[in-house]
Design a protein around this motif. Structure first.
Motif, mmCIF file in Angstrom:
data_model
loop_
_atom_site.group_PDB
_atom_site.id
_atom_site.type_symbol
_atom_site.label_atom_id
_atom_site.label_comp_id
_atom_site.label_asym_id
_atom_site.label_seq_id
_atom_site.Cartn_x
_atom_site.Cartn_y
_atom_site.Cartn_z
ATOM 1 N N ASP A 159 0.821 -1.550 0.436
ATOM 2 C CA ASP A 159 0.132 -0.130 0.072
ATOM 3 C C ASP A 159 1.002 1.117 0.342
ATOM 4 O O ASP A 159 0.022 2.231 -0.375
ATOM 5 C CB ASP A 159 -0.786 -0.053 1.297
ATOM 6 N N HIS A 160 2.303 1.317 -0.120
ATOM 7 C CA HIS A 160 2.893 2.053 0.105
ATOM 8 C C HIS A 160 3.827 1.980 -0.761
ATOM 9 O O HIS A 160 5.647 2.531 -0.464
ATOM 10 C CB HIS A 160 3.326 2.462 1.396
ATOM 11 N N GLY A 161 4.365 0.836 -1.910
ATOM 12 C CA GLY A 161 4.942 0.955 -2.639
ATOM 13 C C GLY A 161 6.450 -0.281 -2.090
ATOM 14 O O GLY A 161 7.038 0.074 -2.662
ATOM 15 N N GLY A 162 6.278 -0.718 -1.175
ATOM 16 C CA GLY A 162 6.399 -1.744 -0.500
ATOM 17 C C GLY A 162 7.035 -3.289 -1.761
ATOM 18 O O GLY A 162 5.039 -3.910 -1.756
ATOM 19 N N ARG A 163 7.475 -3.314 -2.320
ATOM 20 C CA ARG A 163 7.629 -4.827 -3.669
ATOM 21 C C ARG A 163 9.421 -5.118 -3.487
ATOM 22 O O ARG A 163 9.791 -4.749 -3.785
ATOM 23 C CB ARG A 163 7.017 -3.974 -4.992
ATOM 24 N N LEU A 164 9.255 -6.245 -4.031
ATOM 25 C CA LEU A 164 10.677 -6.540 -5.186
ATOM 26 C C LEU A 164 11.250 -7.290 -4.372
ATOM 27 O O LEU A 164 11.901 -6.496 -3.637
ATOM 28 C CB LEU A 164 11.079 -5.763 -6.021
ATOM 29 N N SER A 165 11.412 -8.349 -3.777
ATOM 30 C CA SER A 165 12.119 -9.421 -2.602
ATOM 31 C C SER A 165 12.475 -10.454 -2.797
ATOM 32 O O SER A 165 11.737 -11.646 -3.794
ATOM 33 C CB SER A 165 11.652 -8.680 -0.995
ATOM 34 N N VAL A 166 13.412 -11.205 -1.803
ATOM 35 C CA VAL A 166 13.434 -12.342 -2.741
ATOM 36 C C VAL A 166 14.226 -12.943 -0.825
ATOM 37 O O VAL A 166 14.457 -12.313 -0.013
ATOM 38 C CB VAL A 166 15.368 -12.557 -3.408
ATOM 39 N N PHE A 167 13.521 -13.833 -0.147
ATOM 40 C CA PHE A 167 13.552 -14.362 1.088
ATOM 41 C C PHE A 167 14.002 -15.589 0.549
ATOM 42 O O PHE A 167 13.182 -16.665 0.376
ATOM 43 C CB PHE A 167 11.877 -14.137 1.634
ATOM 44 N N ALA A 168 15.145 -15.736 0.947
ATOM 45 C CA ALA A 168 16.109 -17.255 0.473
ATOM 46 C C ALA A 168 17.320 -17.426 1.421
ATOM 47 O O ALA A 168 17.896 -17.175 2.973
ATOM 48 C CB ALA A 168 16.878 -16.926 -0.612
ATOM 49 N N ASN A 169 17.212 -18.999 1.905
ATOM 50 C CA ASN A 169 18.232 -19.828 2.414
ATOM 51 C C ASN A 169 18.105 -19.808 4.151
ATOM 52 O O ASN A 169 19.430 -19.211 4.743
ATOM 53 C CB ASN A 169 19.340 -19.621 1.599
ATOM 54 N N ASN A 170 17.270 -18.853 4.526
ATOM 55 C CA ASN A 170 16.925 -18.343 6.470
ATOM 56 C C ASN A 170 16.313 -19.619 7.191
ATOM 57 O O ASN A 170 15.431 -20.764 6.288
ATOM 58 C CB ASN A 170 16.167 -17.457 6.423
ATOM 59 N N ILE A 171 16.724 -19.370 8.233
ATOM 60 C CA ILE A 171 16.247 -20.851 9.019
ATOM 61 C C ILE A 171 15.582 -20.068 9.647
ATOM 62 O O ILE A 171 15.580 -18.803 10.889
ATOM 63 C CB ILE A 171 17.412 -21.685 10.094
ATOM 64 N N ILE A 172 14.067 -20.034 10.421
ATOM 65 C CA ILE A 172 13.087 -19.544 11.945
ATOM 66 C C ILE A 172 12.664 -20.054 12.311
ATOM 67 O O ILE A 172 12.199 -20.892 11.817
ATOM 68 C CB ILE A 172 11.918 -18.791 10.730
#
Length: 459
Positions: free
Chosen positions: A322-335
């Protein structure tokens, strides 16, 4: 060769080669009022009248010594001891050198101890700055730098600041191997950086934030934040985001945050607000009260990869289409262990999600375990566009992967994931957080048009 205490100090600082200046020192010792060069190494501040342990404010003495050292293009050496000073201005090319852990500047009154403004270069090594918890104005630092082209700060100790340890405005340089402890506000605050390297520092016990890199307008900051240890960051001033962060970016693009370890942050380990092209890589965090890794509001191009996060309300949030937040990669993390609960000073329960994304985002190769509500959350309300979740392992959650079905037009691929022990379904369509479909790995649902669910292993 005759050796004095001062030549031994020089040897301690610079190695045995400095002992070669001993005879010259011995010959010049009878003239106590003359500033004696330590060979090529510099001038001793004691020759200008700076006295360790004096109860007097020695700002003027130190100022005069710095001016003389600058004229001679020589470092100024400060012997071990405590010196009361206030608002001493470093001249062009100043090099101020103390003995790490032994040379301490103590606040003589409210305000900065050292000021660096509108010069090309300055360097400080081995100094302690103690603010004595004297309350300062908002974002006032024990050391204040303004428009410095190259500031080098290493092996220094900032303690008991009434606001911020180090403030930097339109400044570039290297902040390496320093210690910041007991700050009422934050350890380091940078505004409109010209490119900083903030590496290998230790930050402990700050009232509101650890390291802050902000810009007055969104832009390319190019700072590097690497290998810092950040522990026990509170949120004394409260709020829902500006405080309680280990590392905080605001409008600062092109920043790399890599290889930091963070423990016990009130809200967030790393928060990126409106910074585009930010990379959050290979960090480790344990115990935070809200979202561990945040990329929010007007950002484009976030890479969050190879991080290890444990014991938080939520693992990661990549949000605000809604504020223009876009375009990302979330990779190879441990949560691990993202559990819904009350954030510090919060009134409503938050979290329970491994990772949440909204637009033009790929979630791949992650391991998410023990998220109380949802392992992977794809979209919220109408904020859902062009999402991919592939090759993840999700275990012990409420919903394994949840996807918003509110938008009339939607595109998402959920494929080749391993989903185990998801109590409420492996892949479930939602509206405003509430499940509206069955498990989409068991059969298609016309309400989930545009969502492709393929080849997931469910147990």
């Amino acid at each position: 060769m005759a050796l004095s205490r001062r030549s031994l100090l020089a040897a301690t600082l610079f190695g045995t080669g400095a002992l070669a200046v001993g005879p010259a020192l011995a010959q010049s010792r009878p003239r106590a009022d003359a500033a004696t060069p330590l060979g090529q190494w510099g001038l001793e501040a004691s020759h200008f009248g700076l006295r360790a342990g004096s109860a007097e404010d020695q700002s003027r003495v130190l100022q005069n010594a710095l001016l003389e050292a600058s004229k001679r293009d020589a470092p100024l050496l400060i012997a071990p001891g405590r010196y009361r000073i206030s608002s001493v201005v470093l001249p062009e090319g100043a090099r101020l050198i103390g003995v790490p852990g032994a040379t301490q500047f103590i606040a003589a009154q409210a305000g900065p101890l050292l000021v660096v403004r509108r010069i090309k270069r300055a360097a400080l090594v081995g100094l302690g700055l103690d603010g004595l918890d004297i309350r300062l104005g908002q974002r006032a630092g024990l050391l204040a730098a303004d428009e410095v082209a190259d500031l080098s700060l290493s092996d220094c100790d900032f303690a008991n600041a009434g606001s911020v340890g180090l403030t930097l405005n339109r400044t570039a340089g290297r902040i390496q191997g320093n210690r910041f402890r007991s700050m009422q506000d934050s350890a380091l605050f940078s505004l409109d950086s010209r490119g900083l390297s903030i590496e290998g520092n230790q930050v402990e016990d700050c009232g509101n934030n650890g390291i802050q890199i902000w810009r007055s307008q969104a832009g390319d900051d190019q700072s590097l934040v690497r290998g810092n240890r950040i522990n026990r960051i509170r949120s004394d001033a409260g709020g829902d985001g500006p405080n309680g962060n280990g590392i905080s970016l605001y409008r600062a693009g092109g920043v790399i945050i890599e290889g930091n370890t963070l423990r016990d942050c009130a809200l967030t380990f790393i928060r990126n607000n409106s910074g585009s092209g930010v990379q959050i890589i290979g960090n480790q965090g344990r115990r935070c009260g809200e979202v561990a890794l945040y990329s929010e509001f007007a950002f484009e191009g976030a890479i969050i990869s190879n991080n290890l996060v444990e014991d938080c309300a939520q693992g990661a949030n990549i949000t605000n289409l809604d504020h223009g937040g876009r375009l990302s990669v979330f990779a190879n993390n441990i949560i691990r262990n993202a559990q819904k609960g009350l954030a510090p000073k919060g009134k409503e329960p938050v979290g329970g999600v491994g990772v949440h994304v909204e637009a033009e985002a790929t979630v791949t190769g992650n391991v998410i375990e023990n998220a109380s509500e949802i392992g992977i959350s794809l979209g919220w309300s109408w904020g859902m566009r062009n999402l991919v979740a592939t090759g993840n392992m999700v275990r012990k959650t409420g919903i394994g992967i949840g996807i918003s079905l509110v938008p009339k037009e939607r595109t998402a691929l959920i494929a080749n994931n391993v989903i185990s022990e998801a109590r409420l379904g492996a892949v479930v369509g939602t509206e405003y957080g509430k499940p509206v479909t069955g498990d989409l790995t068991r059969g298609a649902d016309k309400r989930a048009a545009g969502i492709r669910v393929d080849n997931n292993a469910v147990s």
